[in-house]
Design an enzyme around this catalytic site. Structure first.
Site, PDB file in Angstrom:
ATOM      1  NE  ARG A 332       5.279  -1.109   0.548  1.00  0.00           N
ATOM      2  CZ  ARG A 332       4.189  -1.320   1.303  1.00  0.00           C
ATOM      3  NH1 ARG A 332       4.203  -0.971   2.584  1.00  0.00           N
ATOM      4  NH2 ARG A 332       3.094  -1.829   0.778  1.00  0.00           N
ATOM      5  CD  GLU A 424       5.663  -2.126   7.819  1.00  0.00           C
ATOM      6  OE1 GLU A 424       4.473  -1.978   7.539  1.00  0.00           O
ATOM      7  OE2 GLU A 424       6.542  -2.407   7.000  1.00  0.00           O
ATOM      8  CG  ASP A 452       2.679  -5.277   8.167  1.00  0.00           C
ATOM      9  OD1 ASP A 452       2.763  -6.495   8.365  1.00  0.00           O
ATOM     10  OD2 ASP A 452       2.732  -4.787   7.029  1.00  0.00           O
ATOM     11  CG  ASP A 624      -1.657  -4.805   2.266  1.00  0.00           C
ATOM     12  OD1 ASP A 624      -2.019  -5.213   3.395  1.00  0.00           O
ATOM     13  OD2 ASP A 624      -1.045  -3.741   2.102  1.00  0.00           O
TER      14      ASP A 624
END
Length: 715
Positions: A332, A424, A452, A624
């Site tokens: 990612r 997202e 998100d 996160d």
């Protein structure tokens, strides 16, 4: 980071230049000058376009803010709202039907549903654990967690708990691999005869599920089975502590578990400068070359971890079978927003980090692409890059063009780089079909992510009014529409059998019983991959893919058409009931504040981008930047609309800082926030809340990076 070297108009941090030239480039057939020239051209040609896309985000957001302010006192007019979003280019018309033509995807992407891990690439041990989580012990997963309702008693091996584990595993075998007229619980002998598996001389109900064996056919060391595309290995060893007391000598049941894993350079890491980026790139290089190792102390002994080899079996036809011993690895990259001081451009500005990631991570992947045997990641010549936080098809098209340029510089065939589109951001959700079209020859992955996505939902409609409490946001119609529509559009666009359609993370790594009960809904929803927080969770979640044939589900969903439309997704989850008590408001803000502080203090002070953080009730949650985004935006929204005062929020922030300090009291390296409340980490958490309304798209990265760099400069 004052030590820099010049490379074709780039001022490159010396440690990054040294890594690229002495470690990453050798073995790729890419000359250093060609690489740096290509990166310089990419950064200078694409940088202004990147900046223009970010400016467009801000322009659109300002228009949406103005519309909500102008209409705030009137009942919400959905028809007018939708027309307005269309007028400003936020909501785009859908084009004609199409299907992706992505080629050369590996089976783990196209045809093998299963769990997916996401791990910080900066932690070599975690990265190796994730890569090696392709196979996991069902016995260990059941025994060492609460998967069967309770944890094992403390102390040594508990025979009673172990017996329950063995019975549960045998039950799974009966479901997935039934024997004609016999239960696996009663089996005494497994052997191979005439290319078939016999259990006490009885065949499997479906003989095709027997794939192979290891050892002697009359008394194999292992038997390999397959169900719904996932393999299961029965391990026989009468000298093993378990096998010695098992009537069939069965010592373990090993499941193919994490079929794929995302090595994360984004939300789960804290990479703010060249030092951090080199660590991330170095671990990715080790994975692509196959030589990454990590040594650590465990149980008083030094342990070295490395990548697992591919297991080899004798097939039912007598030929050799080799399976993958490791998860297929995706990487990612960061999104389009952030810049990084690791490289400066001709005008002294920082490089867009996404452009740097694109060139360097794909260049490193050439080490894998050049292999013809041995430990390989992709057997089909592809590099899998997940691209997060893109807003609409124009930004997806920009990513597609970026990788086209990267491929040209690195001498790779067109569309070698496969793209993962994370659904997202709201502007991507409402235009998902056109986002997929914008990269229809690269798309290998789409997924949903509630956290998100909710953070962007709040920020986009910040001026519309106060949002519901977080638990109630999840109960609104928009979230179900978002989740279903993602799958339905993916199927419309031909992703089934060609790409992954994914679902989000199970965030409670210690709550495996609850995961087993609820996460089966992901494959039932048509998702052929879903995120899990640990290798153990991957093994347990794999059980769901044995119960559910995802491709059969997808076929039924495809025939039924869309279950949700854009009108549902455009519903804003504002609070309809706003007469909250002071206690309800306080508890909601406390929960948000504690989560923010618990995460940010580790991010800023220790450079830890993802960790298990105790919540306000001391339940460990995987945190996160996505979780931080939703919590900070939620408080910012309530502040903006007067649900709670700034003074009250600051008092709660201080109270929760004391809670977080207590939760970290056993960490000798931890720096307490109380009683002074003047540390950089506490200030960062406050910035996210009190300045949350003006953060770009509500993202946490600008504040976290700025404060982490401030701390690194002060030490």
């Amino acid at each position: 980071m004052s030590d820099r070297v010049e490379r074709f108009g780039l001022q490159v941090a010396a440690e990054l230049a040294d890594f690229v030239e002495t470690q990453a480039l050798p073995g790729t057939d890419v000359a250093p000058d060609a690489f740096w020239q290509g990166l310089s051209d990419l950064a200078h040609d694409f940088g202004p376009r990147n900046a223009a896309l970010l400016e467009k985000r801000e322009t659109i957001q300002a228009q949406i803010d103005a519309w909500h302010i102008a209409n705030r006192d009137a009942p919400h007019d959905h028809k007018s709202y939708k027309a307005f979003l269309t007028e400003i280019g936020y909501l785009l018309p859908e084009g004609a039907d199409f299907e992706i033509d992505t080629a050369n995807t590996d089976p783990e992407i196209a045809t093998v549903p299963g769990p997916q891990l996401v791990v910080p690439i900066t932690n070599a041990r975690y990265a190796l654990n994730a890569a090696n989580a392709r196979w996991g012990s069902l016995y260990d997963g059941l025994y060492g967690t609460d998967a069967m309702g309770t944890l094992p008693p403390k102390g040594g091996y508990d025979k009673g708990h172990g017996a329950r584990v063995i019975a549960r595993a045998r039950g799974f075998l009966d479901e997935a691999f039934p024997i004609e007229g016999l239960s696996h619980a009663d089996a005494r002998r497994y052997h191979v005869q005439g290319g078939a598996l016999l259990v006490d001389e009885r065949p499997l109900a479906d003989a095709s599920k027997f794939i192979g064996f290891r050892g002697h056919p009359k008394a194999p060391d292992a038997v390999l089975l397959c169900n719904n595309g996932l393999h299961v290995e029965l391990v026989f060893d009468r000298t093993h502590v378990i096998g010695a007391h098992d009537q069939a000598g069965l010592a373990d049941v090993r499941l193919e578990s994490a079929v794929s894993a995302i090595m994360d350079c984004e939300d789960s890491v804290a990479c703010v400068d060249a030092e951090d980026k080199v660590q991330a790139y170095k671990n990715w290089l080790g994975l692509m070359r196959g030589d990454l190792t990590e040594s650590f102390q465990k149980g008083g002994a030094l342990v070295e971890r490395k990548l697992n080899a591919d297991p080899v079996y004798t097939g039912a036809d007598g030929g050799e079978i080799s399976l993958k011993g490791r998860a297929l690895l995706l990487v990612r990259n960061v999104g389009h927003l952030m810049t990084n001081p690791a490289i400066l451009l001709r005008d002294g500005s920082e490089i867009f980090e996404g452009l740097m990631d694109a060139m360097i991570t794909v260049m490193i992947a050439k080490h894998d692409l050049g292999k013809t045997d041995g430990m390989r990641n992709s057997h089909h010549g592809s590099v899998y890059v997940v691209k997060p936080k893109m807003h609409g098809p124009e930004e997806v098209s920009f990513a597609d063009e970026t990788f086209t340029r990267v491929e040209s510089v690195l001498g790779l065939p067109a569309n070698t780089v496969k793209l993962g589109i994370m659904d997202e951001e709201r502007r991507t959700t409402v235009n998902l079909k056109e986002c997929i079209r914008a990269a229809k020859s690269r798309v290998a992955f789409i997924n949903t992510g509630f956290l998100d996505r909710t953070g962007d939902e709040i920020h986009t409609s910040m001026e519309a009014g106060p949002f519901s409490r977080k638990d109630f946001i999840k109960r609104k119609a928009w979230i179900g529409g978002y989740e279903n529509r993602n799958v339905d559009i993916g199927l419309e666009c031909g992703l089934s059998g060609r790409a992954q359609i994914g679902k989000g993370m199970w965030a409670m790594p210690d709550k495996m019983a609850a995961m087993l009960e609820t996460k089966i809904e992901h494959p039932k929803a048509g998702a052929n991959c879903a995120w899990v927080p640990s290798p153990t969770a991957a093994t347990l979640h794999a059980l769901h893919y044995h119960k559910v044939s995802v491709f059969a589900v997808q076929e039924q969903l495809r025939k039924g058409g869309r279950r949700a439309h854009v009108d549902t997704v455009l519903e804003i989850p504002l609070a309809t009931y706003r007469n909250w008590s002071e206690e309800q408001i306080r508890r909601e803000v406390e929960n948000n504040a504690q989560g923010i502080l618990g995460y940010v203090v580790r991010w800023v002070d220790a450079g830890v981008g993802c960790s298990k953080v105790p919540d306000i009730n001391d339940v460990g949650l995987m945190e996160d930047r996505a979780t931080c985004r939703i919590s900070s935006q939620h408080i910012a929204n309530w502040l903006h609309h007067g649900v709670i005062s700034q003074e009250a929020v600051m008092a709660i922030m201080k109270q929760m800082a004391e809670v977080v300090d207590r939760q970290n009291a056993g960490d000798a390296s931890y720096v307490a926030m109380a009683p002074a409340f003047d540390g950089i980490a506490f200030k960062a958490a406050c910035d996210l809340v009190f300045e949350g309304r003006v953060q770009p798209s509500g993202y946490t990265e600008p504040v976290l990076h700025r404060r982490r760099l401030e701390l690194k400069a002060s030490t």
